[in-house]
Design an enzyme around this catalytic site. Structure first.
Site, PDB file in Angstrom:
ATOM      1  N   LYS A 135      61.668  21.335  35.506  1.00  0.00           N
ATOM      2  CA  LYS A 135      60.719  21.800  34.490  1.00  0.00           C
ATOM      3  C   LYS A 135      61.425  22.476  33.316  1.00  0.00           C
ATOM      4  O   LYS A 135      60.897  22.500  32.213  1.00  0.00           O
ATOM      5  CB  LYS A 135      59.673  22.703  35.112  1.00  0.00           C
ATOM      6  CG  LYS A 135      58.769  21.908  36.057  1.00  0.00           C
ATOM      7  CD  LYS A 135      57.525  22.648  36.475  1.00  0.00           C
ATOM      8  CE  LYS A 135      56.594  21.732  37.248  1.00  0.00           C
ATOM      9  NZ  LYS A 135      57.103  21.368  38.584  1.00  0.00           N
TER      10      LYS A 135
HETATM   11  C1  LIG Z   1      56.687  20.260  39.304  1.00  0.00           C
HETATM   12  C2  LIG Z   1      57.608  19.663  40.306  1.00  0.00           C
HETATM   13  C3  LIG Z   1      57.415  18.355  40.821  1.00  0.00           C
HETATM   14  C4  LIG Z   1      56.212  17.508  40.425  1.00  0.00           C
HETATM   15  O1  LIG Z   1      56.263  17.074  39.094  1.00  0.00           O
HETATM   16  P1  LIG Z   1      54.934  16.488  38.368  1.00  0.00           P
HETATM   17  O2  LIG Z   1      55.322  16.343  36.940  1.00  0.00           O
HETATM   18  O3  LIG Z   1      53.873  17.536  38.582  1.00  0.00           O
HETATM   19  O4  LIG Z   1      54.599  15.207  39.030  1.00  0.00           O
HETATM   20  C5  LIG Z   1      58.336  17.853  41.712  1.00  0.00           C
HETATM   21  N1  LIG Z   1      59.405  18.595  42.128  1.00  0.00           N
HETATM   22  C6  LIG Z   1      59.623  19.850  41.665  1.00  0.00           C
HETATM   23  C7  LIG Z   1      60.789  20.614  42.179  1.00  0.00           C
HETATM   24  C8  LIG Z   1      58.744  20.430  40.740  1.00  0.00           C
HETATM   25  O5  LIG Z   1      58.973  21.686  40.294  1.00  0.00           O
END
Ligand SMILES: *Cc1c(COP(=O)(O)O)cnc(C)c1O
Length: 473
Positions: free
Chosen positions: A111
């Site tokens: 993120k």
């Molecule tokens: C947010 C997240 C996901 C999922 O991603 P999306 O964009 O919501 O599909 C997967 N793995 C980790 C470690 C995350 O922080």
């Protein structure tokens, strides 16, 4: 380039306008009016660019209302070596799989890739409009810390992040609560995550309060986050084909597996493919909360209730409904807003959307495949990868590798997005490998640093008062 709503209402908007919004005014989501395309020659001409330069090229196709030099400066700041010492390395593991390292940023999860850009872009948009913004959110982990690390110290932005008291891991707490910046407000609520979420919904639903306090959000439906994530699909394809002789590159498609929750990350991959990145298959990997895997296997989308949502060892994928999914359905229904409205009316009435008539197009035309992993699959995969390659992968990435193995094809490189670093999930690593990971000196310092957090009862009035007193105005 303009952005329109999946439900067909409202005026077309610019990129900068979508930055500051949540939902479109008609309840739909903003999507590009048409997807920009990149020719094979242009793609090839980007091979020598560094990550910030590539981001400028790709985001320049979306953010046409930001002057080129300004966008280049935003990308250089977001992807600076102090923030991402090694932006997006590719590492081969066993079984013909290559990991795409998206977790090299300050909070050790993917993120950061989009949130760092969003932080700089928001500050830029607020300077242009002489505005301020107070981000109000609820977190059970990754999103809140990525947002705080991206927005800390910004003059025009305040951050109010609610977290459930006593329910986050020591690592997650330290990542958020060790921040001492005076614009970052960690609020530990007496309650569970849903209580935090409810408080956010009630305050953002009160339009008078929302306007008076300049409240906003940086959640997963934010279109700037989606577009910033498109960049690393370009980068991954370029790096995966560096060793391919030049004449054969344009035909060298890769497949990409994406550990998925809210459908944000994989939607970005779908956009990258639509823009011209040679991607053969996008494989959606789910954990036990597999509402999206169910959709790609059956064509029926059936969100679950909070009570039916399991707490798993890949907690950042524990979702009951996928907030970005409507953007894909819009394309699947041939970009016809009246069909999207009808689908969501069907959902409200029956609890599901039946798109099984479109099932054969999901793989054929759109190139999606999907699968689910269990806790046992993830633990076994962490063990197998460690034994074969010496690499320690986190449980979310392990979900990706476990599902990817079912879709490896001869002659098609399989990339798996590494969505977090194992240090964040030490318990599962200990269960799988029987080892305690060594923390770097920086992580040790973070874990030992003094913490700054305001504890609060689950009380709407107390939260209102706190925000009114501490918000940027
Ligand atoms: C947010 C997240 C996901 C999922 O991603 P999306 O964009 O919501 O599909 C997967 N793995 C980790 C470690 C995350 O922080």
């Amino acid at each position: 380039m303009h952005y329109i709503s999946t439900r067909g209402g409202g005026e077309p908007r610019t990129y900068v306008e979508t930055l500051l919004e949540g939902l479109a005014s008609d309840g739909g989501l903003s999507v590009p009016a048409s997807l920009p395309t990149v020719s094979a020659e242009e793609l090839e001409s980007w091979r020598e660019l560094d990550y910030a330069e590539l981001a400028t090229e790709v985001l320049g196709r979306f953010a046409t209302d930001i002057p080129r030099e300004d966008l280049a400066a935003l990308c250089r700041a977001a992807y600076a070596p102090e923030v991402f010492p090694t932006p997006v390395p590719l590492r081969a593991i066993d079984g013909g799989i290559t990991l795409v390292g998206l977790s090299e940023g300050p909070t050790l999860a993917f993120k950061d890739m989009a949130m760092q850009f969003l932080g700089h872009a928001l500050e830029y948009a607020l300077e242009r409009t002489d505005g301020v913004l107070n981000i109000l959110g609820a977190t059970s982990g990754d999103t809140g810390s990525a947002a705080e690390h991206a927005l800390r110290g910004k003059d025009r932005i305040g951050v109010f992040m609610l977290s459930p008291q006593g329910r986050m891991s020591p690592f997650q707490r330290a990542q958020m609560y060790s921040l001492q910046d005076d614009n970052v407000h960690n609020i530990a609520v007496e309650g569970v995550f849903d209580d935090c979420q409810d408080l956010v919904k009630r305050l953002s639903g009160d339009l008078t309060f929302k306007q008076a306090q300049h409240l906003g959000a940086v959640n997963s439906i934010n279109l700037a986050r989606i577009t910033a994530q498109v960049v690393y699909y370009f980068w991954a394809w370029l790096r995966a084909t560096d060793a391919v002789p030049a004449p054969r590159r344009a035909d060298s498609a890769v497949s990409v597996t994406v550990p998925s929750g809210n459908f944000g990350n994989i939607l970005s991959g779908y956009y990258a493919k639509g823009m011209g990145v040679p991607i053969r298959r996008l494989v959606l990997a789910a954990n036990e909360n597999n509402v999206l895997d169910e959709f790609f296997r059956t064509g029926v989308y059936r969100p679950r209730s909070a009570a039916e949502t399991l707490a798993t060892s890949s907690p950042s994928m524990d979702i009951s409904k996928a907030s970005n999914f409507e953007r894909f359905v819009y394309d699947l229904l041939d970009r016809d807003p009246s069909r999207v409205r009808a689908a969501w009316a069907e959902l409200a009435e029956t609890g599901a959307i039946d798109l099984s008539a479109e099932l054969s197009r999901l793989d054929g035309e759109f190139g999606f495949a999907s699968g689910t992993s269990t806790h046992e699959d993830r633990v076994a995969t962490i063990r197998a990868v460690h034994a074969a390659s010496g690499e320690v992968i986190d449980p979310h990435t392990a979900d990706g590798v476990a599902v990817a193995r079912r879709f490896v094809e001869d002659g098609v490189p399989m990339l798996v997005l590494e969505t977090a670093k194992p240090e964040k999930f030490a318990d599962t690593i200990h269960e799988a490998l029987g080892i305690d990971l060594d923390y770097s000196p920086e992580l040790r310092a973070m874990l030992d640093a003094p913490q700054r957090v305001t504890e609060m009862p689950n009380d709407e009035q107390a939260l209102r008062t706190y925000i009114a007193e501490h918000a940027r105005h």
